[in-house]
Motif scaffolding. Structure first.
Motif, PDB file in Angstrom:
ATOM      1  N   GLY A 208       0.563  -1.222  -0.304  1.00 64.94           N
ATOM      2  CA  GLY A 208       0.256   0.008  -0.290  1.00 64.94           C
ATOM      3  C   GLY A 208       0.877   1.199   0.415  1.00 64.94           C
ATOM      4  O   GLY A 208       1.950   1.192  -0.032  1.00 64.94           O
ATOM      5  N   ALA A 209       0.216   2.415  -0.118  1.00 68.58           N
ATOM      6  CA  ALA A 209       0.430   3.303   0.117  1.00 68.58           C
ATOM      7  C   ALA A 209      -0.226   4.347   0.510  1.00 68.58           C
ATOM      8  O   ALA A 209      -1.486   4.704   0.439  1.00 68.58           O
ATOM      9  N   ILE A 210       0.551   5.774   1.127  1.00 67.57           N
ATOM     10  CA  ILE A 210      -0.596   6.571   1.796  1.00 67.57           C
ATOM     11  C   ILE A 210       0.360   7.470   1.596  1.00 67.57           C
ATOM     12  O   ILE A 210       1.339   8.241   1.406  1.00 67.57           O
ATOM     13  N   THR A 211      -0.759   9.073   1.398  1.00 68.32           N
ATOM     14  CA  THR A 211      -0.995   9.597   1.230  1.00 68.32           C
ATOM     15  C   THR A 211      -1.564  10.922   2.225  1.00 68.32           C
ATOM     16  O   THR A 211      -2.564  10.758   2.282  1.00 68.32           O
ATOM     17  N   THR A 212      -0.918  12.785   2.264  1.00 68.74           N
ATOM     18  CA  THR A 212      -1.781  13.798   3.003  1.00 68.74           C
ATOM     19  C   THR A 212      -1.807  14.654   2.170  1.00 68.74           C
ATOM     20  O   THR A 212      -0.734  14.977   0.502  1.00 68.74           O
ATOM     21  N   HIS A 213      -2.814  15.114   2.383  1.00 67.90           N
ATOM     22  CA  HIS A 213      -3.209  16.203   1.480  1.00 67.90           C
ATOM     23  C   HIS A 213      -1.697  17.408   1.339  1.00 67.90           C
ATOM     24  O   HIS A 213      -2.105  18.296   0.157  1.00 67.90           O
ATOM     25  N   SER A 214      -1.523  17.408   2.679  1.00 68.55           N
ATOM     26  CA  SER A 214      -0.538  18.722   2.539  1.00 68.55           C
ATOM     27  C   SER A 214       1.500  18.025   1.861  1.00 68.55           C
ATOM     28  O   SER A 214       1.605  18.679   1.778  1.00 68.55           O
ATOM     29  N   GLY A 215       1.013  16.972   2.007  1.00 70.16           N
ATOM     30  CA  GLY A 215       2.730  16.541   0.536  1.00 70.16           C
ATOM     31  C   GLY A 215       3.442  15.348   1.641  1.00 70.16           C
ATOM     32  O   GLY A 215       4.346  15.365   1.263  1.00 70.16           O
ATOM     33  N   ALA A 216       2.914  15.721   3.109  1.00 63.96           N
ATOM     34  CA  ALA A 216       4.069  15.344   4.023  1.00 63.96           C
ATOM     35  C   ALA A 216       4.416  14.118   3.569  1.00 63.96           C
ATOM     36  O   ALA A 216       5.834  13.494   3.796  1.00 63.96           O
ATOM     37  N   LEU A 217       3.520  13.168   3.491  1.00 62.35           N
ATOM     38  CA  LEU A 217       3.639  11.786   2.665  1.00 62.35           C
ATOM     39  C   LEU A 217       2.792  11.375   1.749  1.00 62.35           C
ATOM     40  O   LEU A 217       1.669  11.781   1.225  1.00 62.35           O
TER      41      LEU A 217
ATOM     42  N   TYR B 164       3.560   6.801   0.636  1.00 68.38           N
ATOM     43  CA  TYR B 164       4.951   6.382   1.618  1.00 68.38           C
ATOM     44  C   TYR B 164       4.333   5.303   1.902  1.00 68.38           C
ATOM     45  O   TYR B 164       3.093   4.778   1.953  1.00 68.38           O
ATOM     46  N   PRO B 165       4.907   3.827   1.203  1.00 63.47           N
ATOM     47  CA  PRO B 165       4.587   2.421   1.487  1.00 63.47           C
ATOM     48  C   PRO B 165       4.373   2.292   3.123  1.00 63.47           C
ATOM     49  O   PRO B 165       4.945   2.701   4.229  1.00 63.47           O
ATOM     50  N   TYR B 166       3.436   1.188   3.205  1.00 59.02           N
ATOM     51  CA  TYR B 166       3.249   0.740   4.268  1.00 59.02           C
ATOM     52  C   TYR B 166       2.205  -0.756   3.759  1.00 59.02           C
ATOM     53  O   TYR B 166       2.040  -1.017   2.499  1.00 59.02           O
ATOM     54  N   GLY B 167       2.084  -1.269   4.773  1.00 56.00           N
ATOM     55  CA  GLY B 167       1.581  -2.769   4.769  1.00 56.00           C
ATOM     56  C   GLY B 167       2.469  -4.045   5.608  1.00 56.00           C
ATOM     57  O   GLY B 167       2.436  -3.418   6.430  1.00 56.00           O
ATOM     58  N   PHE B 168       1.943  -5.288   5.530  1.00 59.55           N
ATOM     59  CA  PHE B 168       1.639  -6.113   6.293  1.00 59.55           C
ATOM     60  C   PHE B 168       3.115  -6.193   7.611  1.00 59.55           C
ATOM     61  O   PHE B 168       3.373  -6.411   8.364  1.00 59.55           O
ATOM     62  N   ALA B 169       3.907  -6.617   6.651  1.00 59.31           N
ATOM     63  CA  ALA B 169       5.686  -6.597   6.504  1.00 59.31           C
ATOM     64  C   ALA B 169       5.905  -5.050   7.684  1.00 59.31           C
ATOM     65  O   ALA B 169       6.175  -5.137   9.165  1.00 59.31           O
ATOM     66  N   ALA B 170       5.058  -3.766   7.203  1.00 65.08           N
ATOM     67  CA  ALA B 170       6.193  -2.719   8.477  1.00 65.08           C
ATOM     68  C   ALA B 170       5.164  -2.672   8.951  1.00 65.08           C
ATOM     69  O   ALA B 170       5.486  -2.363  10.628  1.00 65.08           O
ATOM     70  N   ARG B 171       3.775  -3.129   9.332  1.00 55.85           N
ATOM     71  CA  ARG B 171       2.925  -3.209  10.223  1.00 55.85           C
ATOM     72  C   ARG B 171       3.001  -4.064  11.679  1.00 55.85           C
ATOM     73  O   ARG B 171       3.523  -3.853  12.929  1.00 55.85           O
ATOM     74  N   PHE B 172       3.715  -5.109  11.101  1.00 53.22           N
ATOM     75  CA  PHE B 172       3.258  -6.380  12.254  1.00 53.22           C
ATOM     76  C   PHE B 172       5.292  -6.847  12.261  1.00 53.22           C
ATOM     77  O   PHE B 172       5.805  -7.800  13.065  1.00 53.22           O
ATOM     78  N   GLU B 173       6.000  -7.245  10.986  1.00 57.60           N
ATOM     79  CA  GLU B 173       8.099  -7.234  11.342  1.00 57.60           C
ATOM     80  C   GLU B 173       8.799  -6.640  11.698  1.00 57.60           C
ATOM     81  O   GLU B 173      10.020  -6.384  11.364  1.00 57.60           O
ATOM     82  N   GLY B 174       8.262  -4.977  11.658  1.00 58.87           N
ATOM     83  CA  GLY B 174       8.981  -3.936  11.889  1.00 58.87           C
ATOM     84  C   GLY B 174      10.273  -3.944  10.709  1.00 58.87           C
ATOM     85  O   GLY B 174      11.195  -3.255  10.910  1.00 58.87           O
TER      86      GLY B 174
END
Length: 141
Positions: A18-27, A30-40
């Motif tokens: 996945g990828a996350i984006t903020t309205h401001s452009g701060a992100l 930006y990648p996210y996923g299971f491994a980032a959430r649960f496996e460091g």
């Protein structure tokens, strides 16, 4: 005021990305996923973003409350530790622990504790969360 963030996702839970984006452009995507959430693994996760949002919200709220008491912080640094636990119906953010270190000239320890408690209870992100929210606030000299 109204703002937004967005997420895109492709694939299954564990192999998806996945990828996350903020309205401001701060992100921006930006990648996210299971491994980032649960496996460091590299990437972000919703709990990390909530932690950053809560730390920022609490610190801004405290700045406002300090100003109302005739005080101005020289420096404030807040960390929010967010706990994600497995519960009977899935997962839940069960706790947020705020750790604040602040230098506030003219503040007594008693007044500082009173004002930080007000900020913890009153910041909009605190009001949003159903989790137990705790605070350690250190007034530095």
């Amino acid at each position: 005021m109204k703002t937004n963030g967005s997420a895109v996702w492709q694939g299954g839970l564990k192999d998806g990305k996945g990828a996350i984006t903020t309205h401001s452009g701060a992100l921006k995507e930006y990648p996210y996923g299971f491994a980032a959430r649960f496996e460091g693994k590299p990437g972000t996760n919703p709990e990390e973003l909530i932690g950053a949002a809560h730390a920022g919200c609490f610190t801004m709220a405290l700045s406002m409350i300090l100003g109302g008491a005739g005080l101005t912080a020289e420096h404030m640094e807040t960390k929010a530790d967010v706990t994600l636990d497995q519960v009977p119906d899935g997962f839940s953010i069960t706790k947020v622990h705020l750790t604040l270190k602040a230098k506030v000239p003219g503040a007594t320890q008693e007044k500082f504790e009173e004002l930080t408690a007000m900020a913890k209870a009153g910041c909009p992100v605190s009001k949003l969360l159903k989790a137990e929210i705790t605070l350690d606030a250190t007034l530095e000299s």
